[in-house]
Write an enzyme that holds these catalytic residues in place. Structure first.
Site, short mmCIF file in Angstrom:
data_model
loop_
_atom_site.label_atom_id
_atom_site.label_comp_id
_atom_site.label_asym_id
_atom_site.label_seq_id
_atom_site.Cartn_x
_atom_site.Cartn_y
_atom_site.Cartn_z
N ALA A 119 30.66 8.68 50.13
CA ALA A 119 31.56 8.19 51.17
C ALA A 119 32.99 7.92 50.70
O ALA A 119 33.94 8.15 51.42
CB ALA A 119 30.96 6.92 51.76
N ARG A 120 33.13 7.40 49.47
CA ARG A 120 34.47 6.97 49.06
C ARG A 120 35.36 8.12 48.61
O ARG A 120 36.53 7.92 48.32
CB ARG A 120 34.33 5.97 47.91
CG ARG A 120 33.65 6.55 46.68
CD ARG A 120 33.25 5.43 45.73
NE ARG A 120 32.51 5.94 44.58
CZ ARG A 120 31.87 5.16 43.71
NH1 ARG A 120 31.88 3.86 43.88
NH2 ARG A 120 31.22 5.68 42.69
N ASN A 193 23.31 12.18 46.57
CA ASN A 193 23.35 13.23 45.56
C ASN A 193 22.33 13.01 44.43
O ASN A 193 22.45 13.57 43.34
CB ASN A 193 24.76 13.37 44.98
CG ASN A 193 25.00 14.76 44.43
OD1 ASN A 193 24.42 15.75 44.91
ND2 ASN A 193 25.83 14.86 43.39
N HIS A 245 33.21 17.02 45.55
CA HIS A 245 33.34 15.60 45.22
C HIS A 245 34.75 15.30 44.73
O HIS A 245 35.57 16.19 44.54
CB HIS A 245 32.37 15.22 44.08
CG HIS A 245 30.92 15.34 44.44
ND1 HIS A 245 30.11 14.25 44.55
CD2 HIS A 245 30.14 16.42 44.70
CE1 HIS A 245 28.89 14.63 44.86
NE2 HIS A 245 28.87 15.96 44.95
N GLU A 321 34.68 18.58 41.35
CA GLU A 321 35.30 17.24 41.35
C GLU A 321 36.81 17.44 41.39
O GLU A 321 37.43 17.87 40.43
CB GLU A 321 34.91 16.46 40.08
CG GLU A 321 33.41 16.21 39.92
CD GLU A 321 32.93 14.97 40.67
OE1 GLU A 321 33.74 14.30 41.31
OE2 GLU A 321 31.71 14.69 40.59
ZN LIG Z 1 30.67 12.27 44.22
#
Ligand SMILES: [Zn+2]
Length: 376
Positions: A119-120, A193, A245, A321
């Site tokens: 979520a963040r 995840n 991510h 990421e």
């Molecule tokens: Zn993540």
């Protein structure tokens, strides 16, 4: 993070045990408040200067939904909106299928991308939306092959409950928002995840209240079951899966237990090409992308989306990421436009390579590392 009243005793403990430490943020709450104010100001200035587009912002669930609906309505010849099911709190989880023909064509590979499983990690959804924008609203001549040769499935908000909660209540929320797991009556949600059915609950997982709690059983969360079902529905055609991510500039592949898929050299080749394309555009504040097996270069995990995709036969299954520029999850919105542009270049490279491998898939058998015609 420490509550103010624990500050002195914690520092004493560190000192007495000779543990090196430094202060990263003196007052987290104050920092988050300041970032909120800055974001409001940025939004106001930006809307004054023209139309705000959701992929250059941190849009709320309803704004993402509105964008997906609008794209599907305006470009119905190439876009299909799919309501894949509901989150724990009953928010529809939707994705777009993009195809130069209205139905997905069997001879073409599928590129499956999702964002915001955590979520963040706010900057991930703009990247997914910008990918839609570049493939539909703003498809440029040099990129027509990407829509012509490849079908796309783009799911911009995997975890809408957690995402909304991170806007309304707790900026650094990571998990889903499910309640009442058999193992977990006190804490809400699980790490989506870690919730996939691959080496479930073995390494890199935490207790029920930790940020890496895998859940009581695989696919306990409706959000992860939706990803599983997309993969099953298109079994054999998804050539590449990108689970997006933030943060830290990593491109990672399986497996999370330190074993390598049999096509690891090709997984690495495609990921490294992606990293190089993005690094060529990188801002000085970002690190260079680091590419490798997630357990060997970052940390061990189990039950991840990346590993599940690989395990069910997607040849190229990745965790991406995005950059944090030292801001971790709270990347200031001024950076979104650059991250979108740079990541798009990386996505385009991986899509074209995935297409090449797909066309020669008889040589590059799924999961096989050595093509028969290069064995000399
Ligand atoms: Zn993540």
């Amino acid at each position: 993070m420490l509550a103010p009243e624990h500050r002195i005793s914690a520092l004493d403990q560190l000192d007495s045990k000779g543990i090196m430490h430094y202060l990263h943020i003196a007052d987290v709450a104050k920092t988050l408040e300041k970032q909120d104010e800055e974001m409001q100001m940025w939004r106001q200035t930006k809307s004054r200067n023209g139309k705000m587009v959701p992929f250059e912002d941190y849009p709320r669930y309803a704004e993402v939904d509105e964008y997906l609906e609008k794209i599907a309505a305006d470009y119905s010849d190439i876009v299909t909106l799919v309501n894949a099911g509901s989150s724990y709190e009953n928010r529809p989880i939707k994705y777009l299928k993009l195809s130069s023909q209205i139905t997905l064509h069997k001879s073409k590979p599928i590129y499956f991308m999702d964002a915001m499983i955590h979520a963040r990690e706010w900057v991930t959804t703009p990247v997914a939306l910008y990918t839609i924008h570049r493939l539909v609203e703003n498809l440029r001549d040099q990129d027509r092959d990407l829509l012509h040769d490849i079908d796309w499935i783009i799911l911009p908000l995997v975890n809408p409950d957690g995402y909304e909660y991170s806007h309304t209540d707790f900026r650094l929320w990571r998990r889903t928002r499910s309640i009442g797991s058999a193992l977990n009556s006190t804490c809400i949600g699980v790490d989506a995840n870690r919730n996939f059915d691959v080496e479930f609950n073995t390494v890199g997982v935490g207790l029920p209240c930790s940020d890496t709690f895998p859940g009581s059983e695989p696919f306990s969360e409706p959000e992860t079951a939706i990803i599983r079902d997309v993969m099953a529905e298109h079994d054999g055609r998804i050539q590449l899966y990108m689970n997006i991510h933030s943060h830290g500039n990593w491109i990672l592949y399986g497996f999370g237990n330190r074993t390598l898929p049999s096509n690891a050299v090709h997984l690495h080749h495609v990921a490294a090409s992606m990293g190089a394309a993005m690094d060529a555009l990188k801002l000085p504040a970002a690190g260079f992308y680091k590419v490798g097996n997630s357990a060997l270069i970052l940390y061990q995990t189990s039950g991840s989306a990346q590993d599940y995709g690989q395990a069910v036969g997607i040849p190229f299954s990745y965790t991406l990421e995005l950059p944090g520029y030292g801001w971790a999850f709270q990347v200031p919105p001024q950076f979104i436009e650059h991250i979108n542009a740079e990541t798009w270049e990386g996505i385009a490279v991986t899509a074209r390579l995935a297409r090449s491998y797909y066309r020669q898939r008889d040589n590059f058998l799924r999961g096989s590392s050595i093509a028969t015609d290069v064995r000399s």
